[in-house]
Design an enzyme around this catalytic site. Structure first.
Site, PDB file in Angstrom:
ATOM      1  N   ASP A  14     -12.851   3.454  -8.156  1.00 45.72           N
ATOM      2  CA  ASP A  14     -12.204   3.832  -9.406  1.00 45.72           C
ATOM      3  C   ASP A  14     -11.401   5.104  -9.096  1.00 45.72           C
ATOM      4  OD1 ASP A  14     -11.721   4.262 -12.207  1.00 45.72           O
ATOM      5  OD2 ASP A  14     -13.398   5.678 -12.225  1.00 45.72           O
ATOM      6  N   ASP A  16     -10.003   7.755 -11.837  1.00 46.57           N
ATOM      7  CA  ASP A  16     -10.331   8.892 -12.701  1.00 46.57           C
ATOM      8  C   ASP A  16     -11.826   9.163 -12.690  1.00 46.57           C
ATOM      9  OD1 ASP A  16      -7.695   8.865 -13.326  1.00 46.57           O
ATOM     10  OD2 ASP A  16      -7.921   7.892 -15.258  1.00 46.57           O
ATOM     11  N   ILE A  52     -11.801   3.142 -20.354  1.00 47.19           N
ATOM     12  CA  ILE A  52     -11.218   2.269 -21.394  1.00 47.19           C
ATOM     13  C   ILE A  52      -9.701   2.474 -21.407  1.00 47.19           C
ATOM     14  CG2 ILE A  52     -11.242   1.687 -23.857  1.00 47.19           C
ATOM     15  CD1 ILE A  52     -13.970   1.253 -22.462  1.00 47.19           C
ATOM     16  N   ARG A  54      -5.594   2.575 -22.511  1.00 46.19           N
ATOM     17  CA  ARG A  54      -4.971   3.511 -23.465  1.00 46.19           C
ATOM     18  C   ARG A  54      -5.083   3.066 -24.919  1.00 46.19           C
ATOM     19  NH1 ARG A  54       0.938   4.363 -21.901  1.00 46.19           N
ATOM     20  NH2 ARG A  54      -0.119   4.613 -19.881  1.00 46.19           N
ATOM     21  N   SER A 121      -5.620   2.687 -15.288  1.00 46.34           N
ATOM     22  CA  SER A 121      -4.555   3.619 -15.670  1.00 46.34           C
ATOM     23  C   SER A 121      -3.197   3.144 -15.192  1.00 46.34           C
ATOM     24  CB  SER A 121      -4.819   5.005 -15.100  1.00 46.34           C
ATOM     25  OG  SER A 121      -3.688   5.828 -15.356  1.00 46.34           O
ATOM     26  N   ASN A 123      -0.839   5.007 -14.952  1.00 46.37           N
ATOM     27  CA  ASN A 123      -0.305   6.160 -14.216  1.00 46.37           C
ATOM     28  C   ASN A 123      -0.937   6.305 -12.833  1.00 46.37           C
ATOM     29  OD1 ASN A 123       1.428   7.475 -16.338  1.00 46.37           O
ATOM     30  ND2 ASN A 123      -0.506   7.415 -17.460  1.00 46.37           N
ATOM     31  N   ASP A 175     -17.429   6.111 -12.193  1.00 45.12           N
ATOM     32  CA  ASP A 175     -18.048   7.229 -12.915  1.00 45.12           C
ATOM     33  C   ASP A 175     -18.321   6.882 -14.374  1.00 45.12           C
ATOM     34  OD1 ASP A 175     -15.273   7.203 -13.623  1.00 45.12           O
ATOM     35  OD2 ASP A 175     -15.612   9.160 -14.556  1.00 45.12           O
TER      36      ASP A 175
HETATM   37  P1  B16 Z   1      -3.448   5.471 -18.833  1.00 46.13           P
HETATM   38  P2  B16 Z   1      -9.861   4.610 -14.578  1.00 46.13           P
HETATM   39  C1  B16 Z   1      -8.826   5.056 -16.998  1.00 46.13           C
HETATM   40  O1  B16 Z   1      -8.771   5.147 -15.622  1.00 46.13           O
HETATM   41  C2  B16 Z   1      -9.384   6.304 -17.641  1.00 46.13           C
HETATM   42  O2  B16 Z   1     -10.736   6.485 -17.291  1.00 46.13           O
HETATM   43  C3  B16 Z   1      -9.271   6.194 -19.134  1.00 46.13           C
HETATM   44  O3  B16 Z   1      -9.765   7.370 -19.749  1.00 46.13           O
HETATM   45  C4  B16 Z   1      -7.796   5.959 -19.514  1.00 46.13           C
HETATM   46  O4  B16 Z   1      -7.654   5.796 -20.911  1.00 46.13           O
HETATM   47  C5  B16 Z   1      -7.296   4.724 -18.789  1.00 46.13           C
HETATM   48  O5  B16 Z   1      -7.463   4.902 -17.399  1.00 46.13           O
HETATM   49  C6  B16 Z   1      -5.838   4.399 -19.080  1.00 46.13           C
HETATM   50  O6  B16 Z   1      -5.013   5.363 -18.519  1.00 46.13           O
HETATM   51  O7  B16 Z   1      -3.282   5.945 -20.229  1.00 46.13           O
HETATM   52  O8  B16 Z   1      -2.974   6.452 -17.790  1.00 46.13           O
HETATM   53  O9  B16 Z   1      -2.862   4.079 -18.611  1.00 46.13           O
HETATM   54  O10 B16 Z   1     -11.154   5.317 -14.885  1.00 46.13           O
HETATM   55  O11 B16 Z   1      -9.918   3.103 -14.719  1.00 46.13           O
HETATM   56  O12 B16 Z   1      -9.251   5.040 -13.266  1.00 46.13           O
HETATM   57 MG    MG Z   2     -13.254   6.512 -14.059  1.00 48.12          MG
END
Ligand code: B16
Ligand code: MG
Length: 217
Positions: A14, A16, A52, A54, A121, A123, A175
Site C-alpha cells: 500500500d 499511504d 477508502i 475519494r 489514490s 495521486n 496500514d
Molecule cells: P486520492 P491508499 C488511499 O490511499 C488513502 O488511504 C485514502 O485516505 C484516500 O482517500 C484514497 O487513497 C484516495 O486518494 O484522493 O488521492 O485519489 O491507502 O490506498 O494508498
Molecule cells: Mg494506506
C-alpha cells in the site's frame, strides 16, 4: 530466528501509511473541508477513511454534515479537497519516505521477488515521483482503472495479475483495516503496519516499517 528464504514470490505494498505518511495530508485536506461546512472531523474519524477512495470518503464525512449536498456540490467539494491535497503533496521530497520503507523495498528486491503497489489514490504516481521511487516497482496499479476500492480485493488481485504471480504467493502490506480486508479476501498473506486492534485480520502486525522482515513471515 529468521532464515534468508521466503515462500513468497511477490510483495504488494500500500502507499499511504506504509511507504509515506500521506495519510497526514489526507487528514489535513479533509479537515479543512469539514471545518468549512461545519462538520465534525477528528483524527479518530479520519482513521475510518484510510484506504477508502475519494468519493467514498466524502460520503462518510457528509453523513455527519448539518445539511444535504447535491451531486454537483459533492464533486466541487471533492475537487477542492484534492487541490489542497495536491498542494501538500507538491512539498514532498525523498525525505518523506517512512522510516524502514526504502529498506523494505531493497530487501524484497535483493531477494529476487516482484514488487507491486496497490493504492486507491489517483495521486499515487505523483507521490511516487516526489519520493523518487517509482522505478522500484515492477507494477503500480492505476487507481483510475479499479472499479471497486478497498475493502474489495480487486486492487490487490489486479496487482498480482499484473505481476504474473498467484495471489497465494503474494504478501500484502497495509496500514488500514479496509486494506487488510482487501488483502485477506484476495487470498494473500497480510502484514499490518500499526495498531493490532485496528488491523485484527492481519496475519502479522508490525508497529512500523522499520520492523518489516520478509524472512520472518
Ligand atoms: P486520492 P491508499 C488511499 O490511499 C488513502 O488511504 C485514502 O485516505 C484516500 O482517500 C484514497 O487513497 C484516495 O486518494 O484522493 O488521492 O485519489 O491507502 O490506498 O494508498
Ligand atoms: Mg494506506
Amino acid at each position: 530466528m529468521s532464515t534468508h528464504t521466503t515462500r513468497f514470490k511477490a510483495v504488494i505494498f500500500d502507499l499511504d501509511g506504509v511507504i509515506t505518511d500521506t495519510a497526514r495530508y489526507h487528514y489535513l485536506a479533509w479537515k479543512r473541508l469539514a471545518d468549512g461546512i461545519d462538520t465534525p472531523f477528528d483524527e479518530a474519524f479520519n482513521e475510518e477513511l484510510k484506504g477508502i477512495h475519494r468519493m467514498g470518503s466524502l460520503e462518510l464525512i457528509l453523513a455527519r454534515a448539518p445539511r444535504a449536498f447535491d451531486a454537483d456540490e459533492k464533486l466541487a467539494l471533492a475537487d477542492a479537497k484534492n487541490r489542497h491535497y495536491q498542494e501538500l503533496v507538491a512539498t514532498m521530497t525523498p525525505k518523506d519516505l517512512l522510516p524502514g520503507a526504502l529498506e523494505a523495498l531493497e530487501q524484497v528486491r535483493a531477494a529476487g521477488l516482484r514488487i507491486g503497489l496497490a493504492s486507491v489514490s489517483k495521486n499515487a504516481f505523483t507521490v511516487l515521483d516526489r519520493l523518487g521511487i517509482r522505478d522500484r516497482f515492477d507494477d503500480v496499479v492505476d487507481a483510475a482503472t479499479v472499479r471497486r476500492g478497498k475493502p474489495d480485493p480487486e486492487i490487490f488481485l489486479t496487482a498480482a495479475a499484473h505481476l504474473g504471480v498467484a495471489p497465494a504467493d503474494c504478501l500484502g502490506v497495509e496500514d488500514a483495516a479496509a486494506g487488510v480486508a482487501s488483502i485477506k479476501d484476495a487470498g494473500m498473506f497480510a502484514v499490518g503496519v500499526g495498531d493490532p486492534q485496528v488491523l485484527a485480520r492481519a496475519d502479522r502486525i508490525i508497529r512500523s516499517m522499520e520492523e518489516f522482515d520478509l524472512f520472518a513471515y
